[in-house]
Design a protein around this motif. Structure first.
Motif, PDB file in Angstrom:
ATOM      1  N   UNK A 140       8.421  12.045   0.183  1.00 14.91           N
ATOM      2  CA  UNK A 140       8.229  10.647  -0.240  1.00 14.91           C
ATOM      3  C   UNK A 140       7.107  10.555  -1.263  1.00 14.91           C
ATOM      4  N   UNK A 141       6.027  11.285  -1.028  1.00 13.90           N
ATOM      5  CA  UNK A 141       4.899  11.208  -1.964  1.00 13.90           C
ATOM      6  C   UNK A 141       5.281  11.803  -3.325  1.00 13.90           C
ATOM      7  N   UNK A 142       6.174  12.781  -3.340  1.00 11.81           N
ATOM      8  CA  UNK A 142       6.637  13.324  -4.627  1.00 11.81           C
ATOM      9  C   UNK A 142       7.421  12.268  -5.398  1.00 11.81           C
ATOM     10  N   UNK A 143       8.241  11.498  -4.692  1.00 14.26           N
ATOM     11  CA  UNK A 143       8.982  10.414  -5.353  1.00 14.26           C
ATOM     12  C   UNK A 143       8.009   9.356  -5.884  1.00 14.26           C
ATOM     13  N   UNK A 144       7.046   8.977  -5.065  1.00 12.09           N
ATOM     14  CA  UNK A 144       6.061   7.977  -5.486  1.00 12.09           C
ATOM     15  C   UNK A 144       5.324   8.454  -6.740  1.00 12.09           C
ATOM     16  N   UNK A 145       4.998   9.742  -6.773  1.00 11.61           N
ATOM     17  CA  UNK A 145       4.264  10.291  -7.923  1.00 11.61           C
ATOM     18  C   UNK A 145       5.087  10.255  -9.202  1.00 11.61           C
ATOM     19  N   UNK A 146       6.416  10.261  -9.069  1.00 10.70           N
ATOM     20  CA  UNK A 146       7.295  10.204 -10.230  1.00 10.70           C
ATOM     21  C   UNK A 146       7.466   8.780 -10.753  1.00 10.70           C
ATOM     22  N   UNK A 147       7.126   7.798  -9.933  1.00 12.34           N
ATOM     23  CA  UNK A 147       7.274   6.399 -10.330  1.00 12.34           C
ATOM     24  C   UNK A 147       5.991   5.891 -10.980  1.00 12.34           C
ATOM     25  N   UNK A 148       6.093   4.743 -11.638  1.00 12.79           N
ATOM     26  CA  UNK A 148       4.907   4.137 -12.248  1.00 12.79           C
ATOM     27  C   UNK A 148       3.869   3.845 -11.163  1.00 12.79           C
ATOM     28  N   UNK A 149       2.592   4.006 -11.469  1.00 13.88           N
ATOM     29  CA  UNK A 149       1.557   3.643 -10.496  1.00 13.88           C
ATOM     30  C   UNK A 149       1.600   2.149 -10.179  1.00 13.88           C
ATOM     31  N   UNK A 150       1.116   1.800  -9.016  1.00 10.34           N
ATOM     32  CA  UNK A 150       1.097   0.393  -8.615  1.00 10.34           C
ATOM     33  C   UNK A 150       0.402  -0.463  -9.659  1.00 10.34           C
ATOM     34  N   UNK A 151      -0.717   0.011 -10.196  1.00  7.23           N
ATOM     35  CA  UNK A 151      -1.463  -0.784 -11.168  1.00  7.23           C
ATOM     36  C   UNK A 151      -0.634  -1.053 -12.419  1.00  7.23           C
ATOM     37  N   UNK A 152       0.156  -0.086 -12.833  1.00  7.61           N
ATOM     38  CA  UNK A 152       1.002  -0.281 -14.017  1.00  7.61           C
ATOM     39  C   UNK A 152       2.055  -1.350 -13.762  1.00  7.61           C
ATOM     40  N   UNK A 153       2.677  -1.328 -12.581  1.00  7.99           N
ATOM     41  CA  UNK A 153       3.666  -2.360 -12.265  1.00  7.99           C
ATOM     42  C   UNK A 153       3.009  -3.729 -12.206  1.00  7.99           C
ATOM     43  N   UNK A 154       1.841  -3.802 -11.608  1.00  6.72           N
ATOM     44  CA  UNK A 154       1.182  -5.099 -11.480  1.00  6.72           C
ATOM     45  C   UNK A 154       0.794  -5.668 -12.851  1.00  6.72           C
ATOM     46  N   UNK A 155       0.512  -4.792 -13.798  1.00  2.00           N
ATOM     47  CA  UNK A 155       0.118  -5.274 -15.132  1.00  2.00           C
ATOM     48  C   UNK A 155       1.260  -5.989 -15.842  1.00  2.00           C
TER      49      UNK A 155
ATOM     50  N   UNK B 106       0.834  -1.194   0.000  1.00  6.86           N
ATOM     51  CA  UNK B 106       0.000   0.000   0.000  1.00  6.86           C
ATOM     52  C   UNK B 106       0.878   1.257   0.000  1.00  6.86           C
ATOM     53  N   UNK B 107       0.367   2.324  -0.617  1.00 11.09           N
ATOM     54  CA  UNK B 107       1.139   3.563  -0.677  1.00 11.09           C
ATOM     55  C   UNK B 107       1.446   4.100   0.718  1.00 11.09           C
ATOM     56  N   UNK B 108       0.501   4.011   1.628  1.00 10.11           N
ATOM     57  CA  UNK B 108       0.742   4.512   2.976  1.00 10.11           C
ATOM     58  C   UNK B 108       1.879   3.742   3.645  1.00 10.11           C
ATOM     59  N   UNK B 109       1.973   2.455   3.348  1.00 16.77           N
ATOM     60  CA  UNK B 109       3.076   1.661   3.880  1.00 16.77           C
ATOM     61  C   UNK B 109       4.399   2.141   3.306  1.00 16.77           C
ATOM     62  N   UNK B 110       4.424   2.454   2.009  1.00 14.01           N
ATOM     63  CA  UNK B 110       5.635   3.010   1.399  1.00 14.01           C
ATOM     64  C   UNK B 110       6.068   4.276   2.135  1.00 14.01           C
ATOM     65  N   UNK B 111       5.107   5.175   2.349  1.00 17.84           N
ATOM     66  CA  UNK B 111       5.411   6.449   3.001  1.00 17.84           C
ATOM     67  C   UNK B 111       5.981   6.203   4.397  1.00 17.84           C
ATOM     68  N   UNK B 112       5.351   5.336   5.156  1.00 10.80           N
ATOM     69  CA  UNK B 112       5.787   5.087   6.532  1.00 10.80           C
ATOM     70  C   UNK B 112       7.187   4.484   6.566  1.00 10.80           C
ATOM     71  N   UNK B 113       7.447   3.531   5.666  1.00  9.32           N
ATOM     72  CA  UNK B 113       8.768   2.891   5.656  1.00  9.32           C
ATOM     73  C   UNK B 113       9.866   3.880   5.287  1.00  9.32           C
ATOM     74  N   UNK B 114       9.622   4.687   4.266  1.00  8.24           N
ATOM     75  CA  UNK B 114      10.682   5.581   3.778  1.00  8.24           C
ATOM     76  C   UNK B 114      10.923   6.722   4.761  1.00  8.24           C
ATOM     77  N   UNK B 115       9.872   7.285   5.345  1.00 11.42           N
ATOM     78  CA  UNK B 115      10.084   8.356   6.329  1.00 11.42           C
ATOM     79  C   UNK B 115      10.830   7.815   7.552  1.00 11.42           C
ATOM     80  N   UNK B 116      10.534   6.580   7.923  1.00 10.84           N
ATOM     81  CA  UNK B 116      11.183   5.990   9.104  1.00 10.84           C
ATOM     82  C   UNK B 116      12.673   5.742   8.852  1.00 10.84           C
ATOM     83  N   UNK B 117      13.020   5.279   7.650  1.00  5.47           N
ATOM     84  CA  UNK B 117      14.415   4.896   7.414  1.00  5.47           C
ATOM     85  C   UNK B 117      15.276   6.060   6.922  1.00  5.47           C
ATOM     86  N   UNK B 118      14.659   7.055   6.279  1.00  8.30           N
ATOM     87  CA  UNK B 118      15.449   8.099   5.631  1.00  8.30           C
ATOM     88  C   UNK B 118      15.350   9.448   6.309  1.00  8.30           C
ATOM     89  N   UNK B 119      14.281   9.655   7.088  1.00  8.50           N
ATOM     90  CA  UNK B 119      14.055  10.964   7.674  1.00  8.50           C
ATOM     91  C   UNK B 119      13.428  11.970   6.719  1.00  8.50           C
TER      92      UNK B 119
END
Length: 209
Positions: A162-177, A143-156
């Motif tokens: 983090x959400x800006x980085x996620x927005x630059x990457x392919x959407x989850x649905x595109x990767x799953x396809x 889940x996207x919220x899990x991504x945010x929590x993991x990255x903020x915890x490990x990177x500060x």
């Protein structure tokens, strides 16, 4: 997971991808422990942009010498900010780095000889040519919220960063396809994740679990 074994003769080459904070690096380490030769394209990019790296002259010519830090390496924060702010800069960066990364990744795969190779490619879904290089694609998802929590915890980083980085990457649905198998890495223990990865690896390599 899919339930198709791999029967194609010749070198076995797999693709691994996932969004930031998905746990892709953990899965890559598990695959390496199972005997895969992991070719990490992010690591190659860091080598190419380290002090004396082969990509630095072309990057300095494209963006100016100010993108090289005092240590002689690419100033990754400056370059990241520029690429986020300017799609044209991002395309120029990719035009320099991607061919060099691809050539080095293939060289390392060839050096692996008969060993199965896993190409660890964060932007695999965005780069169509990787699909043709891989017999199977494994996507690590959460889940996207899990991504945010993991990255903020490990990177500060801030949540917004983090959400800006996620927005630059392919959407989850595109990767799953593009996936032949998906590991949904949310709420799993490391032991459960290892069991799932081991079972999939055995299936794809026609080996006993």
């Amino acid at each position: 997971m899919d339930r198709l074994g791999l029967e194609t003769p010749g070198p076995r080459r797999f693709g691994l991808t996932g969004g930031i904070g998905s746990g892709k690096s953990t899965v890559a380490a598990l695959l390496a422990a199972l005997g895969a030769v992991v070719v990490d394209t992010d690591a190659i990019a860091r080598e190419l942009t380290a002090p004396g790296g082969a990509a630095l002259p072309a990057l300095a010519a494209a963006f100016g010498h100010e993108i090289v830090g005092a240590d002689g390496a690419l100033d990754r924060e400056r370059m990241r900010a520029l690429a986020f702010a300017d799609p044209g800069a991002k395309r120029r960066l990719e035009a320099v780095l991607h061919p060099m990364i691809g050539a080095e990744a293939l060289r390392r795969a060839e050096a692996a000889a008969a060993h199965p190779v896993v190409f660890d490619v964060p932007l695999l879904a965005e780069s169509g040519h990787w699909r043709a290089r891989c017999q199977r694609i494994l996507v690590v998802d959460c889940l996207e919220q899990t991504q945010v929590e993991r990255v903020t915890r490990r990177s500060g980083w801030s949540e917004d960063a983090v959400r800006r980085v996620i927005a630059q990457q392919a959407p989850r649905a595109q990767r799953r396809r593009i996936a032949d198998a998906v590991v949904f890495n949310d709420g799993k223990s490391l032991g459960d994740l290892e069991h799932e990865v081991r079972a999939l690896w055995a299936l794809w390599n026609n080996a006993p679990h």
